[in-house]
Design an enzyme around this catalytic site. Sequence first.
Site, PDB file in Angstrom:
ATOM      1  N   PHE A  52      30.805  41.619  37.238  1.00 38.78           N
ATOM      2  CA  PHE A  52      31.241  42.657  38.178  1.00 38.78           C
ATOM      3  C   PHE A  52      30.530  43.767  37.888  1.00 38.78           C
ATOM      4  O   PHE A  52      30.395  44.112  36.642  1.00 38.78           O
ATOM      5  CB  PHE A  52      33.028  42.855  37.980  1.00 38.78           C
ATOM      6  CG  PHE A  52      33.532  44.035  38.748  1.00 38.78           C
ATOM      7  CD1 PHE A  52      34.222  43.729  39.864  1.00 38.78           C
ATOM      8  CD2 PHE A  52      33.574  45.389  38.291  1.00 38.78           C
ATOM      9  CE1 PHE A  52      34.904  44.344  40.797  1.00 38.78           C
ATOM     10  CE2 PHE A  52      34.311  46.260  39.051  1.00 38.78           C
ATOM     11  CZ  PHE A  52      34.801  45.862  40.110  1.00 38.78           C
ATOM     12  N   THR A  53      30.222  44.625  38.800  1.00 39.12           N
ATOM     13  CA  THR A  53      29.858  45.867  38.972  1.00 39.12           C
ATOM     14  C   THR A  53      30.521  46.747  39.983  1.00 39.12           C
ATOM     15  O   THR A  53      31.031  46.374  40.962  1.00 39.12           O
ATOM     16  CB  THR A  53      28.341  46.247  38.894  1.00 39.12           C
ATOM     17  OG1 THR A  53      28.116  45.941  40.388  1.00 39.12           O
ATOM     18  CG2 THR A  53      27.331  45.114  38.301  1.00 39.12           C
ATOM     19  N   ASP A 107      54.792  54.012  33.140  1.00 41.27           N
ATOM     20  CA  ASP A 107      53.574  53.633  33.750  1.00 41.27           C
ATOM     21  C   ASP A 107      54.088  52.263  34.087  1.00 41.27           C
ATOM     22  O   ASP A 107      54.406  51.277  33.373  1.00 41.27           O
ATOM     23  CB  ASP A 107      52.440  53.593  32.623  1.00 41.27           C
ATOM     24  CG  ASP A 107      51.548  54.940  32.620  1.00 41.27           C
ATOM     25  OD1 ASP A 107      51.495  55.601  33.545  1.00 41.27           O
ATOM     26  OD2 ASP A 107      51.382  55.441  31.523  1.00 41.27           O
TER      27      ASP A 107
END
Lengths: 599, 671
Positions: B369-370, B299
């Site tokens: 933040f959304t 990863d």
Amino acid sequence: MNAHQWLELTLYLGALILVTKPLGLYLGRVFDANGKTFLDPIFRPLEKLTYWIFRVDPTKEQGWKQYTFALLIFSLVSLLFTYAILRLQNFLPLNPQNFPALSEHLAFNTAVSFTTNTNWQSYAGESTMSYLSQMVALTIHNFFSAAVGMAVAAALVRGIARHSAQTIGNFWVDLTRITYYLLLPICLVFAIFLVSQGMIQNFKPYTSAKLIEPQTISVQKTDANGKPVLDAKGNPVMENQTLDTQTIVQGAMASQVAIKMLGTNGGGYTNANAAHPFENPTPLSNFLQMLALLSIASALTYHLGRETKNQKHGWSVWSAMFAMCLAGVLFCWWAEARGNPIHQQLGVAIGDGNMEGKEVRFGIFNSALFATVTTDASCGAVNSMHDSFTPLGGLVPLFNIQTGEVIFGGVGAGLYGMLIFVVLTVFIAGLMVGRTPEYLGKKIESYDVKMVLLAFVILAFIILGFTAWASVSDWGKSSLNNQGPHGLSEILYAYTSGAGNNGSAFAGLNANTPMYDTTLGIDMLFGRFGMIIPLLALAGSLARKKIVPASAGTFPVSGFTFVVLLVGTVILVGALTFLPALALGPIVEHFLMLKGNLF
Amino acid sequence: MTHKPVSIFDAKILAPALGDTFRKLDPRLMVKNPVMFVTLVGAAISTVEIFRSPGQTGFVLQIAIWLWFTVLFANFAEAVAEGRGKAQAKALRQTRTQTSANKISDDGKIKIVDADSLRKNDVIVVRAGEIIPADGEIVHGAATVDESAITGESAPVVREAGGDRSAVTGGTRVLSDEIKIRITCNPGEGFLDRMISLVEGASRQKTPNELALTILLAALTIVFLLAVITLKPLGIYSGVNFSNSVLIALLVCLIPTTIGGLLSAIGIAGMDRLLQRNVLAMSGRAVEAAGDVDVLLLDKTGTITLGNRQATAFLPASGVTEQELADAAQLASLADETPEGRSIVVLAKNFGIRAREIHELPGAQFVPFTAQTRMSGVNYEGQQIRKGAATAVKQFVGGTLPKEVESAVENISRSGGTPLVVATQERALGVIHLKDIVKGGLAERFKRFRAMGIRTVMITGDNKLTAAAIAQEAGVDDFLAEAKPEDKLALIRKEQTGGRMVAMIGDGTNDAPALAQADVGVAMNTGTQAAKEAGNMVDLDSNPTKLLEIIEIGKQLLITRGALTTFSIANDVAKYFAIIPAMLMVTFPVIAPLNIMHLHSPDSAILSAVIFNALVIVALIPLALRGVKFRPLGAAQILRRNLLIYGVGGVIVPFAGIKLIDLVVAGLHLA
């Protein structure tokens, strides 16, 4: 060891190298059921007809079990066929010398011997076999046993090369194509060539010639039953016999000798085998017979490389075989050229080396070369008496067979035998690179190791077991003409030769007794099928596996390190197994000879 | 974190090991190891022979003693390896208490407990900055959680009690607020116990490779049995009467006792080495498979790059100074607890903007933040300062961005970075360049793997451009961009169909199918329970680069086995040269030249070979436990090197060893 002989050695090995690639390429076409060859116009119809008669579907391949089953059935039927002819030859045609039928044990031994590509001969051909027996019962096996060996090699190579496959080819197709496209045509040409060299090919009865100088010899007196007459002390009674005529053998020899060499069968038409002037008339016939007996085995390594798309690997296997072959030739030649110190002390043939049991026509070099290559391959044809070699000179053919006849080896048998060692090498040394051992992308797992070792243990078991049994039994010892360590070498050589399907002998041993014929027959059967069955199982197992693509982390199966490793494994495994037995035979004999004792 | 390996000379290990050494003489246990079983039988027969060899008693007694030692030494090697493994596991259990959890006990009090002791339905409290110790469900409160370790998304998400977003994953970090979580599954319990059972004799099973090797050793034993047993009749033929004790001595010397005696110790020691590095393996098979790996799936986040992106530059719009942009960026990021946000604050300092604290800004209203707005920022002194994705900010400022801002955004994207546009409600101020920071030393490490034939593939959720840029910088061989969990699984399957073995490390529930599919699946301890169950190893340190060490340990294990097998077989050459002449010397004095070591007498030659054979096991115990030194080289080089050391060395060493022992034996008049 003069320049002329070095030149001949170079010529021989050079010719072997030259023949490897073209023949190897051709083998690929023969083994491919759809392969095209220049002989298609002649043999394709014959091939199709054969399939039609025997109801073979050439497009249908077999799994390893079916393949093995077909092979075993074929071998059994052809074995019984030969046994029947040998037992009935007195009733069958083409028997101008009116030879009687063979005894049960001799017929068993001989039928097994030819079925297994061994061609061990407990009989003298010219005084035992009718023309029909020679041509049909025996020669047919010279073709088929060679084809069977090659079929197994072809199937094993397919197993290695294929990716996740269930089948390894069709036995009937392999057998048919090898016989038609490879063995028959080459033998036809080769036989005609041999005739041109003076080899006989006829159906005439034996001829008689009056000797210019009648010879008187001393022979054992026998009674009406053929048993030796003994005096009061139990020693055989000797009587003088004067010989004034010589019987000269006739028959269809060239046709049999061609396949005998090409198919690494080795069963001589005459008892003297390739030492007989008819059976090996000229230096050229000698040269080409030696070349024929290694050429297919050599070409098979090229085929291996091509099929597995790793030509370097093919040549590496070839190099390992070549190195061992060359070392054997040089060692044997050196030992024979050095000769027997006792002869030399007596002023016999100083500087000639050990000429006992050798044809003057061939001399030391050609005898040593022939002895080495015939035991490298599982041929067993001889042009000199191995029994009369010096202890160390005779050790070479003996050890050659004990390595499993993988130094080129028999047709097919040499390659599949060598692949046992390749897998073993890859397994032991492969761990050392830090991966599960892989052979050409196939992971070597416990099943594969088991099969490879099974073949190997069977070989060791029959050679050592039978030798030990015979060496302490009355039936074993009563056949010996020589006592001491040399007698042991003769017994060891016999069972080694049988198990290795070689067929050559230390001929001081009288092997035509019920016990020897039977035990050697069993020895040959296990030596052949005890190896073929596990190897076909290996072929099936390898075929099913995936191929792991090669990377820098893959165990290298080519190059100098690998060749050294492979040679090391072959010699070490052979030596470790047989050294105790060899120590009591040729090795002790050698040291005794140096001290002035002969046997 | 690596534990110091427990010394094999530690009395705490040696004492119980000695007891085990004798306990292992039980024939029912010995029979699992064919080589040592034959040795055991040989020792027993020799013991009987002592009483049947008048005139030879002293010699046969010594042979018998050394044969017993051979068996005991092998047992001892195994016992020490087991003891060390157990000690290592115990030490590990004690140090694992570091990860703690605030458990609410039945009486309502908060108790700090070991995270590994948590059980299903326990309720815990997790505060800002702490890691959620296990999978669970929020029963009270709401918090922003950084799930980047699992999802790769660096933006924090809101998790709250009730509804769809109540589930939290072990290993994620709470960034703000305090939540109560009910644990929904039992965490890493039992892994350690399972590992210990793998080290201990009872449930230890032979790995596939060990099994194949055992077959080889058994076959060699059979062949040598044949060679030695047939020697008796061959001797009778030749007029030599080989005594049973001499034949047994020859047999034991020839069969591969060195590798046979050390084989299980090598396997256990491999597990020990993993434990030292805080890795638990679920099976011996997994360790072995690690050596075979062809492809590494890594990863990006956490393995190749430092967990998160960092701000590296401010690119102001025309008419705005860098200072102004930095100032606005810092204001917008003050309440942003994500690593990206903090890196912006840090970078702003370089432009002389002093660090401000939130409480210094009275009346400031922070906008989190959304997912809808895709922006965060602050409302302060009548200014609405925002930072966010270019498309979001574009809408915020009324649909257009200045040309130079647009081109900066494009350039940053193309170079693999992430552009964040900073704006007030009136205009765009400029762009912040966020960049992945590749961990140091990785490129070098990947190069070594390439030399070993292992391919590295980076997996990332980023777009191709970004992925390519990072892949190039990190030096991986390949990358999979815009990867969804199912892509990972598909990639593993594809590689496996091609015959390759795949290793990956993962932690999220998403990773579970891929972890299960991979040949070597390493789950991080901070990961979800599902991930841990699916993999075949757990890394207690949750360090993604650990995979590289695991592979080296796997390879080292196989190399050690192969090296000692080669050594063991090569040894036989010298033993033949010692024993065969000695056996024949009495009857055939002419073979004296074969005694190339000039050993003192036939008896001393045989005894020396037997003693060497026993002592070499002891001498190699440290090597078996430590493992052959691993070098990241290509197979051909490793082979050549090890062949020289263990093959050629294996031929030469016993010649010297036997000669030396013979001098001592003769000097002490033992034979």
